[in-house]
Design a protein around this motif. Structure first.
Motif, mmCIF file in Angstrom:
data_model
loop_
_atom_site.group_PDB
_atom_site.id
_atom_site.type_symbol
_atom_site.label_atom_id
_atom_site.label_comp_id
_atom_site.label_asym_id
_atom_site.label_seq_id
_atom_site.Cartn_x
_atom_site.Cartn_y
_atom_site.Cartn_z
ATOM 1 N N CYS A 58 0.851 -1.198 0.000
ATOM 2 C CA CYS A 58 0.000 0.000 0.000
ATOM 3 C C CYS A 58 0.889 1.251 0.000
ATOM 4 O O CYS A 58 1.766 1.380 0.844
ATOM 5 C CB CYS A 58 -0.897 0.010 1.230
ATOM 6 N N GLU A 60 0.173 4.197 0.846
ATOM 7 C CA GLU A 60 -0.090 5.104 1.973
ATOM 8 C C GLU A 60 0.558 4.628 3.269
ATOM 9 O O GLU A 60 1.228 5.384 3.954
ATOM 10 C CB GLU A 60 -1.596 5.249 2.198
ATOM 11 N N CYS A 61 0.316 3.348 3.620
ATOM 12 C CA CYS A 61 0.757 2.889 4.944
ATOM 13 C C CYS A 61 1.891 1.884 4.876
ATOM 14 O O CYS A 61 2.434 1.480 5.899
ATOM 15 C CB CYS A 61 -0.416 2.301 5.725
ATOM 16 N N GLY A 75 -4.097 -2.068 6.684
ATOM 17 C CA GLY A 75 -3.343 -1.044 7.405
ATOM 18 C C GLY A 75 -3.981 0.321 7.441
ATOM 19 O O GLY A 75 -3.813 1.067 8.405
ATOM 20 N N CYS A 76 -4.715 0.668 6.384
ATOM 21 C CA CYS A 76 -5.307 2.008 6.329
ATOM 22 C C CYS A 76 -6.419 2.001 5.280
ATOM 23 O O CYS A 76 -6.529 1.053 4.501
ATOM 24 C CB CYS A 76 -4.237 3.049 5.995
ATOM 25 N N ALA A 78 -6.632 3.443 2.509
ATOM 26 C CA ALA A 78 -6.124 3.381 1.130
ATOM 27 C C ALA A 78 -5.782 1.962 0.698
ATOM 28 O O ALA A 78 -5.662 1.686 -0.497
ATOM 29 C CB ALA A 78 -4.905 4.287 0.990
ATOM 30 N N CYS A 79 -5.604 1.037 1.655
ATOM 31 C CA CYS A 79 -5.316 -0.359 1.314
ATOM 32 C C CYS A 79 -6.404 -0.948 0.410
ATOM 33 O O CYS A 79 -6.133 -1.825 -0.402
ATOM 34 C CB CYS A 79 -5.220 -1.215 2.574
#
Ligand SMILES: [Zn+2]
Ligand SMILES: [Zn+2]
Lengths: 169, 366
Positions: A58, A60-61, A75-76, A78-79
């Motif tokens: 990902c 993002e994270c 994780g977030c 965005a995943c």
């Protein structure tokens, strides 16, 4: 793995083909750039490939899909975008074959117009999928003679702008 | 309430009364339904989920959520930073169904260790009908709870609170998957509706497996008194929806409140009637044995106490012990739990706790 030319860790693999012989070199970033092996800059048939096959991660994270497979948690937010291809069939199995959300949407986002609204309700594809899903549920309810339930689904269809089939009771 | 000898209750915001909303024994169908619970999973749009967040990121989330949660209209919310509480206080909250076992433990991320676990909180409404866990598996877990079968009211409460929170913070939402959650099994509505049922007659008739199979066929989860991985101690079962994607909140509500749960209620009532009409001696024997145990034992475990209370509850609704008050039984179900008992008698060894539990039950049921 160590760099072929110095003591640093090799991070790039350079594969060159010369007169039918494949030459593989493992270099650190510094030596690679000195040798003229740079990402995107090396002419065919030389190619720059990462040391290991890339694990989808990902942006993002930084969660790797392998970590998700082990722990079962993302994780977030965005995943969901980053791993959509892997997640979609898994989610479908976990939710009785459903592929799209039907129901509440954040109210103050809905009140906005333009791109923010689009980000909430989705594009035409999402709308079509949602209506298809609801019509299937409506058919099931009618077939099972669950008329009150069918009425609730029809309300939902109207709310989403897809008229309910008038032929059904 | 007579105040028994023992340590003073912990100062601070942790609720310590002996009646929680969900044990009042009131509301619709309270002969079979203990309580109705609605849970909404929500996350902030731009923060990593708690399982992947650093301690600093989790503290930031607490700071963002606190004003939003404290501002929910219609509730007087009390904020409790769980990393500042003692394990004992967290046990009390867990026994009152205000936080999960996982949230009580508050396992920190690998490589991070604080004695009281990671930065996390719970906000509790004064009447304990509504609570919000912050930094559990998701950033926000809203919970509305009602005595009896009242999923609709619980849903309306949670829905309104969700609107209020959303006016303060940007929630993570995907056009395709709806409200996104740390675990993909909760995406979509993020909604879990569960009903705690008391099914002693079905057990006595040997029909509990039938109920479990039927529930599985309808994609419902069946859990015990204290949720996931807990046994159905004392014939109490929580039934809840599993799918959260592709069905609107209203459909999920209809399925449980209007279609499935009423059928299970009728099934249990029919079993009680059969027992009362045709096996009167059996049901009387079971109820009086339980009452005998509860009023005469000198040492009793939590499990045995819950099983006994389950049977006398059955007796109170099936005409065997009509004078027994359901609210008292509910109160005792909470008081016999290890944390609540410790609050009455102080820290004690296993054996002394069993003695104290038996004494309490004798006094209250005499
Ligand atoms: Zn080198
Ligand atoms: Zn991510």
């Amino acid at each position: 793995m160590k760099c072929d030319r110095c003591e640093n860790e090799a991070t790039v693999t350079d594969i060159t083909r010369r007169q039918g012989v494949v030459i593989e070199r493992h270099l650190c970033e510094k030596c690679a750039s000195e040798a003229g092996v740079v990402a995107g800059g090396s002419p065919e048939p030389s190619a720059l490939v990462p040391q290991k096959p890339a694990v989808p991660t990902c942006p993002e994270c930084g969660l790797a899909i392998t970590e998700f497979r082990q722990g079962g948690l993302l994780g977030c937010p965005a995943c969901y975008k980053a791993f959509e291809a892997t997640l979609a069939p898994m989610i479908e199995r976990a939710h009785e074959g459903a592929t799209h959300h039907i129901g509440k949407t954040p109210r103050c986002k809905l009140a906005r117009s333009g791109p923010a609204r689009e980000a909430v309700v989705g594009g035409v594809d999402e709308q079509v999928e949602r209506l298809r899903l609801l019509k299937r549920q409506l058919d099931d309810a009618v077939r099972a003679e669950q008329y009150e339930r069918a009425a609730t689904i029809r309300d939902e269809l109207r709310r989403l702008g897809g008229a309910a089939d008038p032929a059904t009771p | 309430m007579p105040s028994p000898a023992g340590p003073t209750p912990p100062d601070g915001p942790v609720p310590t009364g002996f009646t929680a909303e969900w044990l009042r024994g009131e509301g619709a169908d309270a002969d079979v339904v203990i309580s109705s619970r609605v849970r909404l999973a929500r996350n902030l749009a731009d923060e990593p989920f708690p399982g992947r967040a650093s301690a600093a990121q989790k503290k930031k989330v607490l700071g963002l959520c606190r004003p939003a949660v404290l501002d929910i209209p219609g509730h007087t919310m009390v904020w409790i930073d769980l990393h500042d509480t003692s394990p004992f206080e967290r046990t009390l909250l867990m026994e009152r169904h205000l936080i999960s076992k996982q949230h009580a433990k508050g396992k920190a991320k690998a490589g991070e260790s604080t004695p009281e676990g990671s930065p996390r909180a719970v906000a509790v409404a004064a009447d304990e009908r509504f609570s919000v866990m912050v930094n559990e598996e998701d950033h926000l877990r809203l919970q509305a709870i009602r005595s009896g079968l009242a999923l609709r009211q619980a849903w309306e409460d949670a829905d309104a609170a969700d609107d209020a929170i959303e006016s303060h913070v940007e929630l993570a939402f995907s056009p395709r998957f709806g409200y996104v959650t740390a675990c993909p099994t909760n995406v979509g509505t993020g909604l879990r509706m569960s009903v705690m049922m008391h099914l002693p007659a079905l057990r006595l008739m040997g029909d509990i497996e039938k109920v479990k199979r039927a529930a599985a066929d309808m994609n419902l989860a069946v859990r015990g008194f204290y949720g996931e991985h807990s046994d159905a101690s004392g014939d109490f079962y929580q039934l809840s929806n599993q799918a959260t994607l592709g069905k609107s909140e209203r459909i999920i509500l209809r399925e449980l409140q209007d279609e499935i749960i009423p059928r299970v209620i009728e099934f249990e009532r029919a079993a009680r009637k059969t027992l009362a009409d045709k096996r009167r001696t059996l049901i009387e024997d079971q109820v009086y044995r339980a009452l005998g145990l509860l009023t005469h034992a000198r040492m009793i475990s939590t499990e045995d106490a819950m099983q006994g209370l389950s049977m006398v509850r059955l007796g109170s609704t099936a005409g065997v012990l009509p004078q027994l008050d359901r609210a008292l039984i509910g109160q005792l179900m909470l008081m016999v739990q290890p944390g609540h008992l410790q609050r009455l008698v102080g820290q004690a060894e296993q054996e002394r706790r069993m003695v104290a539990r038996a004494t309490l039950l004798r006094q209250r049921l005499a």
